[in-house]
Design a protein around this motif. Structure first.
Motif: not given
Length: 198
Positions: A124-136, A146-148
């Motif tokens: 069983f695994s869990a991953l969290w990434k923080s928010s980040r900039t995206a180019t439009l 962010s997401f889990v």
């Protein structure tokens, strides 16, 4: 550069140059006892002509990504093992001083594995990434949230050379994007057979 990034109508840029990078890293590993392992790694990556996107596909002349990674694992009684990892990233477009798009500041994950017997495991695994900039489109930017993500997997040996594996990804059926405009699959299941070649 891909053919699409070079020649896509309205987006392609035939002047794109190949991306080049040099990375330097160093680390240390420490095992305080037979059941535990701790490690740390630091790195710096200098990139020339990093691929990106604005009004069209483009090159970032000079970019830098620095980071530190921590990992820890421990073997527990009755066939259990735990793993934890965390990565901190600092990125920069050298010309503007801004963060690079699509690079999260933090990535943190954990995994619990159960090995009831040789050749059999549940994970069983869990991953969290923080928010980040995206180019439009057009060069404007926004923040991707962010997401889990939670995953579950299993592996079972049938013979010495053949094993059955199955996994379920994105258990919570989260709607998230690693890269803006490319939605990740919802809850997904996979099964397979693994053949070990000698």
């Amino acid at each position: 550069p891909s053919l699409y990034s070079l020649y896509a109508p309205g987006f392609g840029n035939r002047a794109l140059r190949p991306e080049e990078s040099v990375q330097v890293e160093g680390g240390a590993r420490y095992a305080p006892d037979a059941a535990s392992v701790l490690s740390v790694r630091a790195f710096e990556n200098r990139i020339r002509n990093r691929f990106g996107f604005g009004a069209t596909y483009l090159n970032t002349a000079r970019a830098e990504v620095r980071g530190v990674e921590f990992e820890a694992s421990r073997r527990l009684p009755r066939g259990f093992r735990t793993f934890v990892h965390a990565t901190y990233l600092a990125s920069e477009d050298v010309a503007t001083g801004r963060d690079l798009p699509d690079v999260p500041r933090w990535k943190i994950g954990t995994k619990l594995q159960y090995d009831p017997s040789a050749g059999h495991s549940l994970t069983f695994s869990a991953l969290w990434k923080s928010s980040r900039t995206a180019t439009l489109f057009g060069g404007a930017t926004e923040r991707l949230p962010s997401f889990v993500r939670l995953d579950f997997g299993s592996r079972h040996a049938i013979t010495e050379k053949l094993a059955f594996s199955a996994r379920i990804e994105n258990l919570l059926d989260r709607d998230y994007q690693e890269i803006r405009g490319y939605s990740s699959p919802g809850i997904s299941a996979y099964v397979g057979l693994e053949l070990v070649a000698l």
